[in-house]
Design a protein around this motif. Structure first.
Motif, PDB file in Angstrom:
ATOM      1  N   VAL A 166      12.126   3.925  50.055  1.00  0.00           N
ATOM      2  CA  VAL A 166      13.444   3.757  50.915  1.00  0.00           C
ATOM      3  C   VAL A 166      14.719   4.527  50.660  1.00  0.00           C
ATOM      4  O   VAL A 166      15.175   3.850  49.573  1.00  0.00           O
ATOM      5  N   LYS A 167      14.828   5.477  51.425  1.00  0.00           N
ATOM      6  CA  LYS A 167      16.209   6.244  50.825  1.00  0.00           C
ATOM      7  C   LYS A 167      17.318   5.690  51.672  1.00  0.00           C
ATOM      8  O   LYS A 167      17.237   5.936  53.003  1.00  0.00           O
ATOM      9  N   ARG A 168      18.139   5.262  51.322  1.00  0.00           N
ATOM     10  CA  ARG A 168      19.538   4.770  51.988  1.00  0.00           C
ATOM     11  C   ARG A 168      20.426   5.715  51.920  1.00  0.00           C
ATOM     12  O   ARG A 168      21.041   5.952  50.859  1.00  0.00           O
ATOM     13  N   LEU A 169      21.218   6.194  52.816  1.00  0.00           N
ATOM     14  CA  LEU A 169      22.355   7.193  52.953  1.00  0.00           C
ATOM     15  C   LEU A 169      23.501   6.308  53.440  1.00  0.00           C
ATOM     16  O   LEU A 169      23.683   5.488  53.995  1.00  0.00           O
ATOM     17  N   TRP A 170      24.733   6.917  52.945  1.00  0.00           N
ATOM     18  CA  TRP A 170      25.962   6.506  53.338  1.00  0.00           C
ATOM     19  C   TRP A 170      26.264   6.415  54.817  1.00  0.00           C
ATOM     20  O   TRP A 170      25.708   7.000  55.563  1.00  0.00           O
ATOM     21  N   ILE A 171      27.081   5.126  55.302  1.00  0.00           N
ATOM     22  CA  ILE A 171      27.214   4.922  56.520  1.00  0.00           C
ATOM     23  C   ILE A 171      28.665   4.146  56.657  1.00  0.00           C
ATOM     24  O   ILE A 171      29.060   3.538  55.560  1.00  0.00           O
ATOM     25  N   TYR A 172      29.598   4.480  57.514  1.00  0.00           N
ATOM     26  CA  TYR A 172      30.738   3.797  57.816  1.00  0.00           C
ATOM     27  C   TYR A 172      30.382   2.486  58.619  1.00  0.00           C
ATOM     28  O   TYR A 172      30.233   2.641  59.806  1.00  0.00           O
ATOM     29  N   PRO A 173      30.159   1.420  58.076  1.00  0.00           N
ATOM     30  CA  PRO A 173      29.522   0.359  58.864  1.00  0.00           C
ATOM     31  C   PRO A 173      30.501  -0.278  59.969  1.00  0.00           C
ATOM     32  O   PRO A 173      31.618  -0.371  59.656  1.00  0.00           O
ATOM     33  N   SER A 174      29.926  -0.655  61.177  1.00  0.00           N
ATOM     34  CA  SER A 174      30.591  -1.423  62.052  1.00  0.00           C
ATOM     35  C   SER A 174      29.781  -1.936  63.059  1.00  0.00           C
ATOM     36  O   SER A 174      28.667  -1.235  63.650  1.00  0.00           O
ATOM     37  N   VAL A 175      30.081  -3.005  63.659  1.00  0.00           N
ATOM     38  CA  VAL A 175      29.439  -3.767  64.773  1.00  0.00           C
ATOM     39  C   VAL A 175      30.407  -4.081  65.842  1.00  0.00           C
ATOM     40  O   VAL A 175      30.401  -4.842  66.589  1.00  0.00           O
ATOM     41  N   PHE A 188      26.938   5.897  47.471  1.00  0.00           N
ATOM     42  CA  PHE A 188      26.867   6.973  48.487  1.00  0.00           C
ATOM     43  C   PHE A 188      25.241   7.136  49.031  1.00  0.00           C
ATOM     44  O   PHE A 188      24.931   7.078  50.140  1.00  0.00           O
ATOM     45  N   SER A 189      24.348   6.920  48.153  1.00  0.00           N
ATOM     46  CA  SER A 189      22.969   6.849  48.517  1.00  0.00           C
ATOM     47  C   SER A 189      22.301   5.876  47.532  1.00  0.00           C
ATOM     48  O   SER A 189      22.574   5.862  46.445  1.00  0.00           O
ATOM     49  N   VAL A 190      21.126   5.148  47.799  1.00  0.00           N
ATOM     50  CA  VAL A 190      20.332   4.370  47.034  1.00  0.00           C
ATOM     51  C   VAL A 190      18.871   4.820  47.360  1.00  0.00           C
ATOM     52  O   VAL A 190      18.439   4.736  48.621  1.00  0.00           O
ATOM     53  N   THR A 191      17.992   4.839  46.370  1.00  0.00           N
ATOM     54  CA  THR A 191      16.456   4.950  46.578  1.00  0.00           C
ATOM     55  C   THR A 191      15.974   3.851  46.218  1.00  0.00           C
ATOM     56  O   THR A 191      15.941   3.447  44.771  1.00  0.00           O
ATOM     57  N   GLU A 192      15.066   3.151  46.866  1.00  0.00           N
ATOM     58  CA  GLU A 192      14.326   1.916  46.573  1.00  0.00           C
ATOM     59  C   GLU A 192      12.680   2.087  46.831  1.00  0.00           C
ATOM     60  O   GLU A 192      12.500   2.834  47.582  1.00  0.00           O
ATOM     61  N   LYS A 193      12.138   1.371  46.006  1.00  0.00           N
ATOM     62  CA  LYS A 193      10.602   1.008  46.431  1.00  0.00           C
ATOM     63  C   LYS A 193      10.297  -0.378  46.884  1.00  0.00           C
ATOM     64  O   LYS A 193      10.642  -1.254  45.757  1.00  0.00           O
ATOM     65  N   LEU A 194      10.153  -0.528  47.974  1.00  0.00           N
ATOM     66  CA  LEU A 194       9.736  -1.893  48.659  1.00  0.00           C
ATOM     67  C   LEU A 194       8.425  -1.837  49.417  1.00  0.00           C
ATOM     68  O   LEU A 194       8.038  -1.189  50.455  1.00  0.00           O
ATOM     69  N   GLN A 195       7.609  -2.638  48.746  1.00  0.00           N
ATOM     70  CA  GLN A 195       6.214  -3.039  49.071  1.00  0.00           C
ATOM     71  C   GLN A 195       5.416  -1.584  49.059  1.00  0.00           C
ATOM     72  O   GLN A 195       4.921  -1.448  50.058  1.00  0.00           O
ATOM     73  N   ASN A 196       5.501  -0.798  48.300  1.00  0.00           N
ATOM     74  CA  ASN A 196       4.904   0.576  48.122  1.00  0.00           C
ATOM     75  C   ASN A 196       5.498   1.613  49.081  1.00  0.00           C
ATOM     76  O   ASN A 196       5.192   2.737  49.293  1.00  0.00           O
ATOM     77  N   ILE A 197       6.609   1.313  49.740  1.00  0.00           N
ATOM     78  CA  ILE A 197       7.497   2.085  50.744  1.00  0.00           C
ATOM     79  C   ILE A 197       8.478   2.604  50.024  1.00  0.00           C
ATOM     80  O   ILE A 197       9.449   2.065  49.475  1.00  0.00           O
TER      81      ILE A 197
END
Length: 394
Positions: free
Chosen positions: A69-78, A58-67
């Motif tokens: 990054v909080k990623r939240l849920w999405i229903y993906p589509s293109v 549902f959510s993921v928190t990461e540390k990328l190059q000292n930033i």
């Protein structure tokens, strides 16, 4: 250390110009002593499906190059279906809205627009809790959607989009426009709004030009980026005429038109078009060292749009064949960055290709150095960020 939050619909490891420019903004602010965090969806772009590392979460928190990054849920589509695309953006926007209302966030927030619905929801929530809102406008929606025929003028969806657009301009503390046309448009609606020209300059940290050229090979023209509706690369492949020229076209990327492009190339080997798929950015830049000219196409002239590829490839030393009209055309022409063909006019494009073929590899090599030197002095992200920090914009 002052904190700042960036809200974006795209962020690496997603691919494309939007993800790259937001990452570079985040990194550059960090280098200037800001504590930077990013709110974005779970990685899914450009294929419209969650990356393996984010599936089932549902959510993921990461540390990328000292930033952070909080990623939240999405229903993906293109999907090309506007309702599915809207549902995708709405899914992330809904989660984001409640996150902004109930979670502690920095007082300064950069909101990326478009997507228009996402920026509307973000600005609405942030205005309710009294944050400083820096709106970063890369393209003018819904105007661009009308020009791309993705939206019907005066339809209900158009009217709703116009309301969203005016709302975000009115509530933003200040606005970054990626082109002079964007700023002109915003001032036509809100003449007193504080606006700044903020170009999508890259930060390659390239101290010297590293391009190489084998004069015994054909001139290598390349396109690298998303293969979507706005770029019109499939139509470009259909209409480009290279058979009698000392030029090849190489395509790097992924997107909705990928399968059509691959099929066209397979069925027409005489067209001298080669497809290489999507590569990681650092691998792509290494591979491109043996290439000559970047082609930057748009399917139609989009008011306000200045493709960041002009600046990105200029900073690497590539002359540009620009096929998109508008302000980007003026930038290429006035600064001697390459060649221009009239947007949507394939006769004009093929005439420019004849001129390029006659120019030859040796002269193009000299052009590369001139383009690199110009970009080093004029397409400088570090100077741009420092100028805005000095003005207390961030």
């Amino acid at each position: 250390m002052e904190e700042i939050l960036i809200i974006s619909n795209y962020y690496p490891p997603e691919k494309g110009a939007a993800a790259n420019r937001i990452e570079q903004l985040a990194l550059k602010l960090h280098q200037n002593n800001y504590k930077v965090s990013v709110l974005c969806p779970l990685g899914n772009y450009p294929k419209g499906e969650l990356f393996p590392e984010y599936k089932g979460k549902f959510s993921v928190t990461e540390k990328l190059q000292n930033i952070t990054v909080k990623r939240l849920w999405i229903y993906p589509s293109v999907s090309k279906n506007i309702f599915k695309r809207t549902l995708s953006i709405l899914s992330f926007s809904s989660v984001l809205f409640f996150y902004l209302l109930f979670k502690k966030t920095p007082n300064k927030v950069v909101v990326q627009s478009p997507p228009l619905l996402l920026s509307f929801v973000s600005v609405l929530a942030l205005s309710l809790i009294g944050k400083k809102i820096i709106l970063n406008v890369s393209d003018l929606w819904p105007l661009a959607a009308i020009e791309l025929k993705a939206l019907k003028k005066n339809s209900f969806s158009h009217q709703v989009s116009l309301f969203f657009e005016r709302f975000i301009y009115s509530k933003a503390t200040l606005i970054f426009g990626q082109s002079n046309e964007i700023i002109t448009h915003i001032h036509s609606v809100f003449p007193k709004k504080e606006c700044y020209l903020y170009r999508n300059f890259p930060d390659h940290q390239v101290a010297k030009m590293e391009l190489v050229s084998n004069i015994n090979e054909p001139i290598k023209l390349f396109y690298a980026g998303l293969l979507g509706v706005a770029q019109g690369v499939f139509e470009l492949c259909q209409n480009i005429e290279l058979q009698n020229l000392n030029i090849e076209l190489h395509i790097f990327g992924d997107g909705a038109e990928k399968s059509q492009i691959e099929a066209l190339i397979s069925q027409n080997p005489e067209k001298k078009i080669f497809f290489h798929g999507m590569l990681e950015r650092h691998i792509l830049h290494e591979k491109l060292k043996n290439f000559d000219i970047a082609i930057v196409p748009l399917k139609t002239r989009i008011y306000g749009s200045v493709p960041s590829k002009i600046f990105e490839y200029g900073a690497l030393g590539f002359p540009v064949l620009y096929f998109g009209g508008g302000e980007g055309e003026a930038i290429v022409s006035e600064n001697n960055l390459g060649w221009v063909a009239n947007v949507g006019d394939f006769e004009s494009l093929n005439t420019a290709l004849i001129e390029i073929s006659k120019t030859g590899k040796s002269e193009i090599q000299m052009m590369k150095q001139n383009v690199f030197d110009y970009a080093e002095d004029n397409f400088n992200l570090d100077f741009q960020i420092k100028k805005f920090i000095k003005k207390d914009v961030f």
